[in-house]
Each structure stands twice: as C-alpha cells, then as structure tokens.
Design a protein around this motif. Structure first.
Motif, short mmCIF file in Angstrom:
data_model
loop_
_atom_site.label_atom_id
_atom_site.label_comp_id
_atom_site.label_asym_id
_atom_site.label_seq_id
_atom_site.Cartn_x
_atom_site.Cartn_y
_atom_site.Cartn_z
N TYR A 126 0.84 -1.20 0.00
CA TYR A 126 0.00 0.00 0.00
C TYR A 126 0.88 1.25 0.00
CZ TYR A 126 -2.97 -3.73 1.87
OH TYR A 126 -3.62 -4.91 2.07
N PRO A 127 1.64 1.47 -1.04
CA PRO A 127 2.59 2.60 -1.05
C PRO A 127 1.95 3.97 -0.99
CG PRO A 127 2.42 1.59 -3.24
CD PRO A 127 1.68 0.69 -2.30
N GLU A 128 0.66 4.07 -1.35
CA GLU A 128 -0.02 5.37 -1.31
C GLU A 128 -0.64 5.67 0.06
OE1 GLU A 128 0.14 7.49 -3.86
OE2 GLU A 128 1.43 5.95 -4.76
N LEU A 129 -0.51 4.75 0.98
CA LEU A 129 -1.09 4.93 2.31
C LEU A 129 -0.11 5.68 3.21
CD1 LEU A 129 -3.61 4.18 4.03
CD2 LEU A 129 -2.36 2.15 4.79
N ASP A 130 -0.56 6.76 3.80
CA ASP A 130 0.26 7.56 4.72
C ASP A 130 0.01 7.05 6.14
OD1 ASP A 130 1.66 9.42 6.15
OD2 ASP A 130 0.37 11.12 5.65
N LEU A 131 0.82 6.08 6.56
CA LEU A 131 0.64 5.45 7.87
C LEU A 131 1.32 6.29 8.95
CD1 LEU A 131 -0.42 2.97 9.44
CD2 LEU A 131 1.84 1.95 9.11
#
Length: 315
Positions: A126-131
């Motif tokens: 999920y590279p677009e997820l800002d965790l």
C-alpha cells in the motif's frame, strides 16, 4: 439577533481563522500558521463575531485575549473543524482505499515486535497509504479511537467496549524468562501452578500486559499476597532486571528473541499445554466507512504473521 444568526451562518474559513487566533493569541502568528494574510484573518474573525452576535476576542494594542464567550466557542470551533477533517478523510478513503492518512495506535508491548511486519506490508502493498503510528497504552488508544484522533488500533483483546469492532489477528503464548541459574530455566513442561510462589516482575499500572499476567497468576492459584514486584515501565527493563537476578517475568512469544537477545545470563522456560496466551487484534469503530479497507488489511496481516511464532486467527 436570532434572525441574523439564521441568515449568516459561520463559514469554515471564519472558524479556521478564529481557531488559529485562539491557539496562538497573536494575529501574525495565527495568520502564518494557516497561510492567510493578517488583514484577511482579522476580517474573518470579525465576520464570525458578527454572524454569531458575540464578542470572541478582547483586542488591545499589545496582546489578544479570548473573551469568556470566545473561550467556550473556541472548543466548539475546533470540534467542528476536526469533524470536517474526518469527513474529508472518510470521503477520500471511500474514493480510493489504502490512500491518504491512516492513524494507527499500538500498545507498547506490541509495537517493537510487530511494527516491522506492519511497516513492511504497508510499504510493499500500500505505497499510497500515509501510515502514522502512535504508541500509547490501551486506555489512551481507546479514547483516541472514540474521539476520532485514531483510525485503527493494534492491541491485545478482548476489549469489551461498545462501538468497537475487533478483527483478530493471532494468539501467542507467554514464556517465562528467568536468570541463568533458575530451576525453571530451559524447561518445556512448566505447570502454571509454578507461578504461585515465584518472585514475579511486572510492568507498571496501566499496561494491559500487567493485567494479563496477573490474570494468569490468579488462574494458577496465586493469592493476592504473593511476591509481586512492579518496577518497570517497559519489557526491556523487565528483562534487564531478570538478568540481574531480581526475579522472573512473563514475555509474549513475539518479544522473546528481541528482548532476551539484548541481555546475557538468561534462560527461557516454556509452559505445558495449554500454555497461557494472549490474542492480538486490530480494533476499529463499528460502522466505520473504512471498515472494508481495514478488514482487507487484517487479512493481509494474518498472512504476513504466519512467519512469526504465533497461531494465526481465522478470518
């Protein structure tokens, strides 16, 4: 005045300007904080005062103060802006799952041992997820989830909290950590009853792992007056105390390799089946608009955690 209020509703820009002034108590600093010119900010606050029919600020040549009404309404303004922010995040999540911000709360007795797996999964899948990760104790995490400050929790269950849905990930056994010369060190058939008289080192109040360890001791028949010493705020300190010969402690299986590897002069002891254990799960607000997304994340985490010394839960 009531008629005016019905016609002139406050705008988000006005609320944002007032909230900034309430936080900074300085027009220049407030304007810089929200990227607005100082005259525009001052005009927005004045327009809000006119719309509400109350004076929010006490202006002098040297300082800005909140009026009594301003102090009360600043809290409401912040709540409105927070709610609008949550609305926008939910809408973004619905449009494109696994994008935008995900604020994950994790308990301290899980974070060091599971976050590498979680972070690797998010980075790869999920590279677009800002965790964004927040490490706090259980009570603080639940408050944050309820208030909307956090979106998802990773912690020990069951919680038994209304309005919170648990997504079980795995069960893990507890292991007894002892000094090198302890009579239980290295054994693989320790009965739970052995916990009745051991000098047990536990975490401080507020850690759920402390409560779990005490529950295990009570199930083993340990009385409230047994020798229990509470001296540590974290598992690393507990293990160092054990290595120094001050007692024994219980560690969840995922923490054993990390923590015992930092200290010499230690042995581990394994309980006879069924060993005492804890369950780790994700927890979300029931009915969350991102519920489907979080369930997919739980499924992915279960697969990743098959590499760990745990028993993965069924979906």
């Amino acid at each position: 005045m009531a008629a005016i209020n019905r016609v002139k509703q406050p705008s988000l820009a006005q609320l944002r300007a007032f909230a900034a002034v309430a936080e900074h108590l300085h027009f220049r600093d407030a304007a810089a904080a929200i990227g607005m010119s100082q005259p525009a900010l001052s005009g927005a606050v004045s327009a809000l005062e006119e719309a509400l029919g109350v004076q929010l600020l006490e202006r002098t040549t040297r300082r800005v103060l909140l009026s009594p009404a301003g102090e009360r309404l600043a809290v409401r303004a912040k709540a409105v802006l927070d709610a609008v922010g949550l609305l926008m995040e939910e809408a973004e999540a619905v449009r494109a799952p696994f994008t935008g911000v995900l604020r994950l709360g994790v308990i301290p007795t899980v974070a060091p041992y599971l976050l590498p797996t979680v972070l690797r999964l998010v980075h790869e899948r999920y590279p677009e997820l800002d965790l964004q990760v927040h490490e706090e104790q259980t009570s603080s995490l639940l408050e944050g989830l309820s208030a909307g400050r956090l979106d998802l929790l990773l912690l020990a269950v069951p919680l038994g909290v209304p309005g919170v849905t648990e997504l079980p990930l795995f069960d893990e056994d507890f292991v007894l950590v002892t000094p090198e010369d302890h009579w239980l060190g290295g054994r693989h058939d320790i009965p739970r009853e052995a916990l009745r008289e051991l000098h047990l080192l536990l975490l401080d109040e507020g850690h759920c792992l402390r409560d779990q360890a005490l529950d295990i001791c009570r199930e083993a028949g340990r009385t409230e007056g047994g020798p229990v010493t509470t001296t540590a705020a974290g598992l690393a300190t507990l293990v160092q105390l054990v290595a120094g010969g001050l007692g024994v402690t219980l560690l969840p299986r995922t923490a054993v390799d990390v923590e015992t590897g930092r200290a010499g002069s230690l042995h581990t002891g394994w309980f006879a089946d069924p060993a005492p254990s804890r369950r780790i799960a994700l927890a979300m607000r029931s009915g969350s608009a991102r519920g489907g997304e979080f369930e997919q994340l739980a499924d992915a985490l279960r697969e990743e955690m098959r590499r760990l010394p745990v028993r993965v839960a069924e979906a």
